[in-house]
Structure formats: C-alpha cells, structure tokens
Design a protein around this motif. Structure first.
Motif, PDB file in Angstrom:
ATOM      1  N   LEU A 117     -10.568  -2.561   4.080  1.00 36.81           N
ATOM      2  CA  LEU A 117     -10.596  -2.977   3.001  1.00 36.81           C
ATOM      3  C   LEU A 117      -9.267  -4.208   3.354  1.00 36.81           C
ATOM      4  CD1 LEU A 117     -10.652  -3.201  -0.107  1.00 36.81           C
ATOM      5  CD2 LEU A 117      -8.581  -0.903  -0.056  1.00 36.81           C
ATOM      6  N   VAL A 118      -9.941  -5.633   2.732  1.00 31.43           N
ATOM      7  CA  VAL A 118      -8.950  -6.646   3.368  1.00 31.43           C
ATOM      8  C   VAL A 118      -8.485  -6.968   1.335  1.00 31.43           C
ATOM      9  CG1 VAL A 118      -8.578  -8.821   4.011  1.00 31.43           C
ATOM     10  CG2 VAL A 118      -9.667  -7.091   5.019  1.00 31.43           C
ATOM     11  N   ALA A 144      -5.894   4.083   5.187  1.00 30.94           N
ATOM     12  CA  ALA A 144      -5.124   3.907   3.479  1.00 30.94           C
ATOM     13  C   ALA A 144      -4.485   2.101   3.785  1.00 30.94           C
ATOM     14  CB  ALA A 144      -4.491   4.474   3.560  1.00 30.94           C
ATOM     15  N   THR A 145      -4.878   2.652   4.934  1.00 27.17           N
ATOM     16  CA  THR A 145      -4.253   0.835   5.194  1.00 27.17           C
ATOM     17  C   THR A 145      -4.984  -0.129   5.016  1.00 27.17           C
ATOM     18  OG1 THR A 145      -4.166   0.958   7.449  1.00 27.17           O
ATOM     19  CG2 THR A 145      -2.497   1.637   6.361  1.00 27.17           C
ATOM     20  N   ALA A 148     -13.211   2.567  -2.514  1.00 22.68           N
ATOM     21  CA  ALA A 148     -12.366   3.856  -4.353  1.00 22.68           C
ATOM     22  C   ALA A 148     -11.185   4.324  -3.226  1.00 22.68           C
ATOM     23  CB  ALA A 148     -13.516   4.710  -4.599  1.00 22.68           C
ATOM     24  N   LEU A 149     -11.993   4.825  -1.922  1.00 22.54           N
ATOM     25  CA  LEU A 149     -11.695   5.926  -0.867  1.00 22.54           C
ATOM     26  C   LEU A 149     -10.118   5.604  -0.092  1.00 22.54           C
ATOM     27  CD1 LEU A 149     -10.942   8.210   1.030  1.00 22.54           C
ATOM     28  CD2 LEU A 149     -12.573   7.533   2.871  1.00 22.54           C
ATOM     29  N   ALA A 150     -10.132   3.867   0.253  1.00 25.04           N
ATOM     30  CA  ALA A 150      -8.773   3.251   0.592  1.00 25.04           C
ATOM     31  C   ALA A 150      -8.045   3.605  -0.088  1.00 25.04           C
ATOM     32  CB  ALA A 150      -9.513   2.821   1.007  1.00 25.04           C
ATOM     33  N   LEU A 151      -8.054   3.524  -1.628  1.00 27.47           N
ATOM     34  CA  LEU A 151      -7.603   2.919  -2.880  1.00 27.47           C
ATOM     35  C   LEU A 151      -6.407   4.494  -3.324  1.00 27.47           C
ATOM     36  CD1 LEU A 151      -8.983   0.392  -5.042  1.00 27.47           C
ATOM     37  CD2 LEU A 151      -7.131   0.231  -3.988  1.00 27.47           C
ATOM     38  N   LEU A 152      -7.757   5.346  -3.135  1.00 32.21           N
ATOM     39  CA  LEU A 152      -6.973   6.985  -3.111  1.00 32.21           C
ATOM     40  C   LEU A 152      -5.672   7.388  -2.526  1.00 32.21           C
ATOM     41  CD1 LEU A 152      -7.021   9.645  -4.769  1.00 32.21           C
ATOM     42  CD2 LEU A 152      -8.892  10.009  -3.665  1.00 32.21           C
ATOM     43  N   LEU A 153      -5.394   6.700  -1.057  1.00 29.18           N
ATOM     44  CA  LEU A 153      -4.848   7.610   0.400  1.00 29.18           C
ATOM     45  C   LEU A 153      -4.364   6.235   0.267  1.00 29.18           C
ATOM     46  CD1 LEU A 153      -8.356   8.331   2.620  1.00 29.18           C
ATOM     47  CD2 LEU A 153      -6.541   9.508   1.594  1.00 29.18           C
TER      48      LEU A 153
END
Length: 221
Positions: free
Chosen positions: A122-123, A165-166, A202-207
């Motif tokens: 995710l960038v 998450a990063t 969505a997972l990355a933003l939640l984490l």
C-alpha cells in the motif's frame, strides 16, 4: 510489469507512457480516457497495475477503483492526481485503491509505487498520508471488528500485521522477518479473515490505527 494508464488528458497519458517506457521491467499495455473506457481496456490487456487520474468525465478514478475491486479484485490501482484533498484521499482508499500519489511525484517514486502495489503493498504519498490514516467518518468506516482486534492474533501474525500497517510488500515483509514469502501470504490471509477486512488496503488502514505512531507519515514544517 504490465500497466494501463487512465487519464482524460491525452498529453498526460502519452507523457506517462513515454516516461514508464524508459524503465526496465515496465510496459504500458493500454490507455483510456475515462473509467468506463478503462474497464474495457483492462479486460483485453490484462495489466498487473492500473494507474488512473482521480477526476475524469463519464467515470472518475474513485468510481473506477470501486468497479475494478468488484470485477478484478486482485488488480491494484494507483490514483495519481493534482488534488491534495483529504476527502478524495479517504474516498479513494475506502474504495480499495492500493496507492495514492500526487502528480508532481518523482519518476523514482512512481516506479517504486507501481512495483510495490504489484507486490501487495500500500503506497500513499507522505503529503496526504495523515488524511488516509486518520479515523474515517461513520459512512466510510471499514468493516467493524472487536474493540481490541489485535488480541485475536498470534505472535507471528502480529509481527506480519506490524509490517502490513506500514504498507510493506510481501517480499519486504519476508526479508524483514526472515520467513518465506508464502508464509507471509498465509499470515495476511489469516489477518483478513480474523479482522473481517475485505482486502489488503482496508486491512492496512485498520492496522495502522493500532500499530503506526500518530506522527508517522507527517512531513516536517
């Protein structure tokens, strides 16, 4: 790396095509002037990544992202725009965009973003990261999870979650944690299932709300 470029300005499409054509391992396999046209181009060209403008006639970039998530859920889409707008960033990420860059980004950053999202990353441009990682409004919230969602994760899953998450890619996570890339993919699948998220974005933003420091992504004044 096969890329489709979507922009209503022909000069912008041609410029990006020429720019990316000089990069090893990247091939522009299609162009479109708006989102509706892009759906047909994607169906025939089978790209690895779609690079799209945000504001276009007929169908804009956010709407294109949402439609591609429905018909090609594994295809990452990067939104490239001149607009530094918090609401646009949130809508794009909520729709499932794998990347969001401003059009004055360097060629190096653009190429890195294309390769990163193709590898599951995710960038988000640091200049708009604060908006993307802020808590969304009620109508934009991702699927709800338990009050303490990370409590259900194993130690190994939490280690992978911290990297997801990063915005790290699967290969980057594998190198950092010294595990096989296949193991990373299995853990990411477990995270999606346990935390009730529809996709990696969505997972990355939640984490990120639980694992990324509040000041991460902000630029110095």
């Amino acid at each position: 790396m096969r890329v489709v470029i979507v922009d209503d300005q022909q000069l912008m499409r041609r410029g990006l095509t020429m720019l990316l054509g000089t990069e090893d391992g990247i091939e522009v396999v299609g162009e479109a002037g708006h989102g509706r046209e892009a759906l047909a181009v994607v169906a025939t060209s089978r790209p690895d990544v779609v690079l799209t403008d945000a504001q276009m006639p007929v169908m804009g970039g956010v709407e294109l992202v949402a439609e591609l998530r429905r018909v090609h859920p594994e295809l990452p889409v990067i939104i490239l725009t001149t607009f530094d707008d918090d609401d646009l960033v949130r809508r794009a990420i909520a729709a499932g965009a794998a990347g969001f860059l401003l059009k004055d980004s360097s060629t190096t950053d653009l190429v890195h973003a294309i390769k990163a999202v193709a590898d599951g990353g995710l960038v988000i441009d640091p200049r708009v990261a604060r908006a993307a990682l802020s808590r969304p409004s009620a109508d934009q919230s991702p699927a709800r999870v338990d009050t303490s969602p990370l409590a259900v994760l194993t130690r190994a899953e939490r280690a992978v979650a911290t990297e997801v998450a990063t915005g790290a890619t699967n290969s980057e996570i594998a190198a950092t944690l010294v595990i096989a890339e296949g193991t990373v993919k299995n853990h990411v699948s477990a995270l999606l299932r346990k935390l009730g998220q529809r996709d990696r974005t969505a997972l990355a933003l939640l984490l990120a709300r639980y694992l990324v420091p509040r000041d991460m992504g902000s630029s110095p004044s």
